[in-house]
Motif scaffolding. Structure first.
Motif, PDB file in Angstrom:
ATOM      1  N   MET A  38      47.970  63.646  71.630  1.00  0.00           N
ATOM      2  CA  MET A  38      47.461  63.414  70.291  1.00  0.00           C
ATOM      3  C   MET A  38      48.529  62.692  69.470  1.00  0.00           C
ATOM      4  SD  MET A  38      47.854  67.205  68.479  1.00  0.00           S
ATOM      5  CE  MET A  38      46.862  68.045  69.711  1.00  0.00           C
ATOM      6  N   ARG A  39      48.090  62.086  68.383  1.00  0.00           N
ATOM      7  CA  ARG A  39      49.013  61.427  67.454  1.00  0.00           C
ATOM      8  C   ARG A  39      48.956  62.142  66.114  1.00  0.00           C
ATOM      9  NH1 ARG A  39      47.290  57.406  70.873  1.00  0.00           N
ATOM     10  NH2 ARG A  39      48.949  56.076  71.709  1.00  0.00           N
ATOM     11  N   ILE A  40      50.128  62.441  65.579  1.00  0.00           N
ATOM     12  CA  ILE A  40      50.230  63.205  64.342  1.00  0.00           C
ATOM     13  C   ILE A  40      50.880  62.323  63.274  1.00  0.00           C
ATOM     14  CG2 ILE A  40      51.284  65.198  63.225  1.00  0.00           C
ATOM     15  CD1 ILE A  40      49.123  65.966  65.196  1.00  0.00           C
ATOM     16  N   ASP A  41      50.204  62.144  62.148  1.00  0.00           N
ATOM     17  CA  ASP A  41      50.764  61.404  61.022  1.00  0.00           C
ATOM     18  C   ASP A  41      51.529  62.373  60.132  1.00  0.00           C
ATOM     19  OD1 ASP A  41      49.714  58.897  61.757  1.00  0.00           O
ATOM     20  OD2 ASP A  41      47.776  59.415  60.893  1.00  0.00           O
ATOM     21  N   ALA A  42      52.810  62.086  59.916  1.00  0.00           N
ATOM     22  CA  ALA A  42      53.645  62.963  59.108  1.00  0.00           C
ATOM     23  C   ALA A  42      54.807  62.161  58.543  1.00  0.00           C
ATOM     24  CB  ALA A  42      54.181  64.135  59.944  1.00  0.00           C
ATOM     25  N   ALA A  47      63.174  67.919  59.151  1.00  0.00           N
ATOM     26  CA  ALA A  47      62.000  67.740  58.296  1.00  0.00           C
ATOM     27  C   ALA A  47      60.812  67.223  59.099  1.00  0.00           C
ATOM     28  CB  ALA A  47      62.329  66.787  57.148  1.00  0.00           C
ATOM     29  N   ASP A  48      61.078  66.385  60.101  1.00  0.00           N
ATOM     30  CA  ASP A  48      59.991  65.919  60.972  1.00  0.00           C
ATOM     31  C   ASP A  48      59.315  67.091  61.675  1.00  0.00           C
ATOM     32  OD1 ASP A  48      60.575  63.284  60.346  1.00  0.00           O
ATOM     33  OD2 ASP A  48      61.674  62.895  62.205  1.00  0.00           O
ATOM     34  N   ALA A  49      60.127  67.980  62.240  1.00  0.00           N
ATOM     35  CA  ALA A  49      59.574  69.114  62.979  1.00  0.00           C
ATOM     36  C   ALA A  49      58.707  69.979  62.068  1.00  0.00           C
ATOM     37  CB  ALA A  49      60.702  69.948  63.594  1.00  0.00           C
ATOM     38  N   VAL A  50      59.175  70.222  60.857  1.00  0.00           N
ATOM     39  CA  VAL A  50      58.403  71.031  59.906  1.00  0.00           C
ATOM     40  C   VAL A  50      57.101  70.325  59.563  1.00  0.00           C
ATOM     41  CG1 VAL A  50      58.366  71.985  57.577  1.00  0.00           C
ATOM     42  CG2 VAL A  50      60.442  72.175  58.972  1.00  0.00           C
ATOM     43  N   ALA A  51      57.179  69.006  59.319  1.00  0.00           N
ATOM     44  CA  ALA A  51      55.983  68.254  58.937  1.00  0.00           C
ATOM     45  C   ALA A  51      54.963  68.210  60.070  1.00  0.00           C
ATOM     46  CB  ALA A  51      56.370  66.837  58.528  1.00  0.00           C
ATOM     47  N   VAL A  52      55.420  68.124  61.304  1.00  0.00           N
ATOM     48  CA  VAL A  52      54.506  68.131  62.441  1.00  0.00           C
ATOM     49  C   VAL A  52      53.832  69.491  62.565  1.00  0.00           C
ATOM     50  CG1 VAL A  52      54.391  68.030  64.968  1.00  0.00           C
ATOM     51  CG2 VAL A  52      55.619  66.256  63.710  1.00  0.00           C
ATOM     52  N   LEU A  53      54.598  70.566  62.382  1.00  0.00           N
ATOM     53  CA  LEU A  53      53.991  71.902  62.393  1.00  0.00           C
ATOM     54  C   LEU A  53      52.938  72.008  61.292  1.00  0.00           C
ATOM     55  CD1 LEU A  53      57.073  74.241  63.009  1.00  0.00           C
ATOM     56  CD2 LEU A  53      55.293  73.624  64.645  1.00  0.00           C
ATOM     57  N   ASP A  54      53.256  71.482  60.112  1.00  0.00           N
ATOM     58  CA  ASP A  54      52.282  71.498  59.016  1.00  0.00           C
ATOM     59  C   ASP A  54      51.007  70.774  59.412  1.00  0.00           C
ATOM     60  OD1 ASP A  54      53.996  72.900  57.370  1.00  0.00           O
ATOM     61  OD2 ASP A  54      54.721  71.121  56.298  1.00  0.00           O
ATOM     62  N   ALA A 114      51.823  77.766  61.289  1.00  0.00           N
ATOM     63  CA  ALA A 114      52.691  78.371  60.278  1.00  0.00           C
ATOM     64  C   ALA A 114      54.063  78.719  60.853  1.00  0.00           C
ATOM     65  CB  ALA A 114      52.035  79.617  59.697  1.00  0.00           C
ATOM     66  N   THR A 115      54.066  79.323  62.045  1.00  0.00           N
ATOM     67  CA  THR A 115      55.322  79.674  62.714  1.00  0.00           C
ATOM     68  C   THR A 115      55.179  79.395  64.201  1.00  0.00           C
ATOM     69  OG1 THR A 115      54.658  81.975  63.078  1.00  0.00           O
ATOM     70  CG2 THR A 115      55.870  81.484  61.051  1.00  0.00           C
ATOM     71  N   ALA A 116      56.282  79.021  64.830  1.00  0.00           N
ATOM     72  CA  ALA A 116      56.246  78.687  66.259  1.00  0.00           C
ATOM     73  C   ALA A 116      57.494  79.197  66.949  1.00  0.00           C
ATOM     74  CB  ALA A 116      56.132  77.173  66.447  1.00  0.00           C
ATOM     75  N   PRO A 132      63.973  79.573  58.713  1.00  0.00           N
ATOM     76  CA  PRO A 132      63.630  80.693  59.604  1.00  0.00           C
ATOM     77  C   PRO A 132      62.204  81.179  59.408  1.00  0.00           C
ATOM     78  CG  PRO A 132      65.077  81.417  57.833  1.00  0.00           C
ATOM     79  CD  PRO A 132      65.057  79.924  57.780  1.00  0.00           C
ATOM     80  N   ASP A 133      61.610  80.847  58.256  1.00  0.00           N
ATOM     81  CA  ASP A 133      60.232  81.238  58.008  1.00  0.00           C
ATOM     82  C   ASP A 133      59.249  80.520  58.920  1.00  0.00           C
ATOM     83  OD1 ASP A 133      61.166  78.965  56.408  1.00  0.00           O
ATOM     84  OD2 ASP A 133      59.127  78.871  55.622  1.00  0.00           O
ATOM     85  N   ARG A 134      59.692  79.437  59.568  1.00  0.00           N
ATOM     86  CA  ARG A 134      58.809  78.672  60.445  1.00  0.00           C
ATOM     87  C   ARG A 134      59.080  78.933  61.924  1.00  0.00           C
ATOM     88  NH1 ARG A 134      56.203  74.735  57.496  1.00  0.00           N
ATOM     89  NH2 ARG A 134      54.675  74.994  59.170  1.00  0.00           N
TER      90      ARG A 134
END
Length: 276
Positions: free
Chosen positions: A1-5, A77-84, A89-91, A111-113
């Motif tokens: 898949m492709r994720i825009d972030a 920030a990329d990793a957080v945005a991709v999770l979003d 929420a957490t991984a 750490p919340d993510r």
């Protein structure tokens, strides 16, 4: 898949039960998400849902040209945005090589993510920074970074003679087909420069500034790793305040996900299933 972030488009390979606990897989240099190909099936069989991310510079449509765009904060920030974008929420976070550095910084700052962290090969950035400053053997092991930080020269050196330098670097990942699977994408225009920009944007001060990690953490290292010595590896524990496990593999190269996928998967599962 492709994720825009974050104005970029990242390529993500998803697998496993859709309702399984999510695992974010972060690759290193000079590889891509394919380095998890032999690890992911074991995680899927255990009921986990994996998302293997081709990170900034490796996804063709997430390849900014400025060196400063590859600072550690941008990568986190990329990793957080991709999770979003995935609605996660957490991984559980698993990272190898540079992916481990991103994982450490992500766990320290967000750490919340992060449910758990499994860092592979590369220890906590502050442990690495300390070893680079005080351990002559680690300085020698990391001398290749001086080449990688040289614009144009590094690209010419690694890509000459059909990327012979890259192929030598990847010795230990597997057969010639496996090596080509990592080296050939780096021969695409701009790809190697983007990957090397991770090194060019790095500073020892930035590594040293990464704080302690409180989430449950496993660090997997091998005594056959030519890039990371025992001093840096053993110093890792001092930078984790949460539950910590140090898994040492004997005789395995730096390329643990390729060379020892089953022991690595077992370490990941032991961490993700641990309750304390």
């Amino acid at each position: 898949m492709r994720i825009d972030a974050r104005g970029l488009r990242f390529e993500v390979t998803a697998g496993g039960p859709e309702q399984g606990e999510p695992v974010l897989l972060l690759h290193g240099f000079p590889q891509h998400s394919g380095e998890w190909d032999a690890v992911s099936p074991v995680l899927h069989a255990a009921g986990l849902r994996t998302y293997a991310l081709d990170q900034r510079g490796y996804s063709p449509q997430a390849r900014p040209t400025q060196v400063e765009a590859y600072r550690l904060g941008e990568l986190v920030a990329d990793a957080v945005a991709v999770l979003d974008a995935l609605g996660v929420a957490t991984a559980h976070v698993v990272g190898h090589d540079w992916g481990a550095i991103v994982g450490w910084a992500l766990a320290a700052t967000r750490p919340d993510r992060v449910r758990t962290l499994t860092a592979v090969s590369v220890p906590h950035p502050a442990a690495m920074a300390h070893a680079l400053a005080h351990d002559p053997q680690q300085k020698a092991r990391s001398a290749y970074m001086l080449l990688f930080r040289q614009p144009v020269v590094a690209e010419k050196t690694l890509l000459a003679l059909g990327a012979a330098g890259l192929r030598r670097l990847l010795h230990g990942v597997g057969d010639a087909t496996r090596v080509a699977g990592y080296a050939d994408p780096m021969r695409e225009p701009g790809a190697l420069t983007a990957a090397l920009n991770w090194y060019r944007a790095m500073s020892r001060g930035e590594l040293a500034a990464v704080g302690p990690v409180a989430v449950p953490t496993t660090y997997v290292w091998s005594d056959g790793d030519v890039a990371i010595g025992g001093v840096a590896a053993q110093a890792c524990a001092a930078h984790v305040t949460g539950d910590f496990r140090f898994v040492e593999l004997a005789g395995v190269t730096h390329w643990i996900p390729d060379a020892a996928p089953t022991p690595l998967a077992e370490a990941i599962l032991a961490r993700t299933s641990a309750t304390g």
